[in-house]
Design a protein around this motif. Structure first.
Motif, PDB file in Angstrom:
ATOM      1  N   PRO A  64       0.808  -1.232   0.000  1.00  0.00           N
ATOM      2  CA  PRO A  64       0.000   0.000   0.000  1.00  0.00           C
ATOM      3  C   PRO A  64       0.833   1.270   0.000  1.00  0.00           C
ATOM      4  O   PRO A  64       0.285   2.359  -0.185  1.00  0.00           O
ATOM      5  CB  PRO A  64      -0.815  -0.121   1.284  1.00  0.00           C
ATOM      6  CG  PRO A  64       0.022  -0.963   2.174  1.00  0.00           C
ATOM      7  CD  PRO A  64       0.721  -1.942   1.278  1.00  0.00           C
ATOM      8  N   ASN A  65       2.151   1.155   0.194  1.00  0.00           N
ATOM      9  CA  ASN A  65       3.003   2.332   0.289  1.00  0.00           C
ATOM     10  C   ASN A  65       3.683   2.704  -1.018  1.00  0.00           C
ATOM     11  O   ASN A  65       4.367   3.719  -1.081  1.00  0.00           O
ATOM     12  CB  ASN A  65       4.084   2.095   1.356  1.00  0.00           C
ATOM     13  CG  ASN A  65       3.496   1.799   2.711  1.00  0.00           C
ATOM     14  OD1 ASN A  65       2.943   2.665   3.375  1.00  0.00           O
ATOM     15  ND2 ASN A  65       3.592   0.545   3.125  1.00  0.00           N
ATOM     16  N   ARG A  66       3.507   1.897  -2.069  1.00  0.00           N
ATOM     17  CA  ARG A  66       4.172   2.177  -3.342  1.00  0.00           C
ATOM     18  C   ARG A  66       3.352   1.609  -4.487  1.00  0.00           C
ATOM     19  O   ARG A  66       2.433   0.815  -4.285  1.00  0.00           O
ATOM     20  CB  ARG A  66       5.592   1.607  -3.337  1.00  0.00           C
ATOM     21  CG  ARG A  66       5.663   0.096  -3.273  1.00  0.00           C
ATOM     22  CD  ARG A  66       7.069  -0.373  -3.004  1.00  0.00           C
ATOM     23  NE  ARG A  66       7.470  -0.031  -1.645  1.00  0.00           N
ATOM     24  CZ  ARG A  66       8.343   0.919  -1.345  1.00  0.00           C
ATOM     25  NH1 ARG A  66       8.927   1.618  -2.299  1.00  0.00           N
ATOM     26  NH2 ARG A  66       8.656   1.188  -0.099  1.00  0.00           N
ATOM     27  N   SER A  67       3.713   1.991  -5.698  1.00  0.00           N
ATOM     28  CA  SER A  67       2.962   1.549  -6.872  1.00  0.00           C
ATOM     29  C   SER A  67       3.420   0.187  -7.374  1.00  0.00           C
ATOM     30  O   SER A  67       2.691  -0.476  -8.114  1.00  0.00           O
ATOM     31  CB  SER A  67       3.101   2.579  -7.996  1.00  0.00           C
ATOM     32  OG  SER A  67       4.463   2.805  -8.300  1.00  0.00           O
ATOM     33  N   ALA A  68       4.620  -0.255  -7.003  1.00  0.00           N
ATOM     34  CA  ALA A  68       5.151  -1.532  -7.470  1.00  0.00           C
ATOM     35  C   ALA A  68       4.750  -2.658  -6.532  1.00  0.00           C
ATOM     36  O   ALA A  68       4.399  -2.435  -5.367  1.00  0.00           O
ATOM     37  CB  ALA A  68       6.666  -1.467  -7.581  1.00  0.00           C
TER      38      ALA A  68
END
Length: 248
Positions: A64-68
Motif C-alpha cells: 500500500p506504500n508504493r505503486s510496485a
C-alpha cells in the motif's frame, strides 16, 4: 502475473508502524499541500541495498506504500524471508542472487554497474557504492547504461535525462512490476481520500485575500499567468537546479 502468485497476508517480521507526514517537513511546516487523511497502513521493510538477499521467490505481494509489487524471498540457508521490488517477469520459484559474479541476465539479480552489460534495462540504482537504491523504484521504471568509462557509467533514466554514476554503484536487472499502474482511474472521490489526496480548490474561486487569482465580479480566468497562492509562477516553471557536468 497471476492471482495464484500473490500472497494474502504480509510477513509480520518485516512490518513496522510509520507515521504519515501529511506533507510536512522535519519542522512541521507544510511543504507539499493537499495531503493527509489516508487509510491506515503498515510499512514493509524492503532490501534496497541488495547485498545479501539470496534465495527463492515464494510469492508476490501488494504494497500500500508504493505503486510496485513486492517479491517475498526465502533463503534456505538461514531460513529467513525478506522483501525486494518485483520485476515484470518474475515468477514463483525463481532464484534471486545479489552482488554475484555470474554473467546471467536474470530478472531481479543485483550487481555493480561495471558487471552489467550496456543496454540492459536496470532499476533500483544506488547513488554511491554500498548505499541503498534510490532511483528508478516506481512501477514501470527502468533505465539503460549508455556507456562506461574507467570510473563512471552514464545511464539514461526514465525521464530521458542522462546522468553519471560511480562504476561500482549497485543496480538491479529488469523493469519494475505493475507497469499499467498509470492507467488506473479512481472510481469515486472517496478513493482519493483513502490514498491521502485532499481536495484542491481553484484560485479563481477564492477571495482576493486568499489567492492572487481570486475576486472579481462574476467568473474570471485569473487575469494573469498562473501563480501559486504566494505569487510564484507555476504550470511550466522549472524547479530543478541544474548541476555542472561531471568531469570524466
Amino acid at each position: 502475473m497471476t492471482k495464484k502468485q500473490f500472497l494474502e497476508k504480509p510477513l509480520k517480521s518485516e512490518l513496522k508502524a510509520r507515521k504519515t507526514l501529511n506533507g510536512r517537513n522535519n519542522k512541521g511546516r507544510i511543504t507539499s499541500r493537499h495531503r493527509g487523511g489516508c487509510h491506515k497502513r503498515l510499512y514493509r521493510k524492503i532490501d534496497f541495498k541488495r547485498e545479501h538477499t539470496e534465495g527463492i521467490v515464494i510469492g508476490l505481494e501488494y504494497d500500500p506504500n508504493r505503486s510496485a509489487y513486492l517479491a517475498r524471498i526465502f533463503n534456505p540457508d538461514n531460513k529467513k524471508q525478506n522483501y525486494i521490488l518485483a520485476t515484470t517477469n518474475i515468477q514463483k520459484g525463481d532464484v534471486i542472487r545479489s552482488n554475484s559474479n555470474h554473467c546471467t541476465l536474470s530478472n531481479a539479480h543485483s550487481k555493480p554497474l561495471e558487471r552489467i552489460l550496456t543496454g540492459t534495462p536496470i532499476h533500483n540504482i544506488s547513488l554511491h557504492p554500498g548505499g541503498n537504491g534510490k532511483l528508478l523504484r516506481a512501477s514501470g521504471s527502468y533505465g539503460h547504461i549508455v556507456k562506461k568509462t574507467k570510473n563512471l557509467a552514464q545511464i539514461r533514466l526514465k525521464s530521458g535525462q542522462y546522468r553519471w554514476f560511480d562504476i561500482k554503484a549497485q543496480a538491479t536487472y529488469g523493469i519494475i512490476s505493475n507497469t499499467e499502474h498509470r492507467f488506473i482511474k479512481l472510481k469515486k472521490a472517496g478513493q482519493a481520500r483513502w490514498l491521502g489526496h485532499r481536495p484542491v480548490v481553484r484560485g479563481v474561486a477564492m477571495n482576493p485575500i486568499d489567492h492572487p487569482h481570486g475576486g472579481g465580479e462574476g467568473k474570471t480566468s485569473g487575469g494573469r499567468p498562473s501563480v501559486t497562492p504566494w505569487g510564484k509562477p507555476t504550470k511550466g516553471a522549472t524547479t530543478r537546479r541544474l548541476k555542472k557536468n561531471v568531469k570524466i
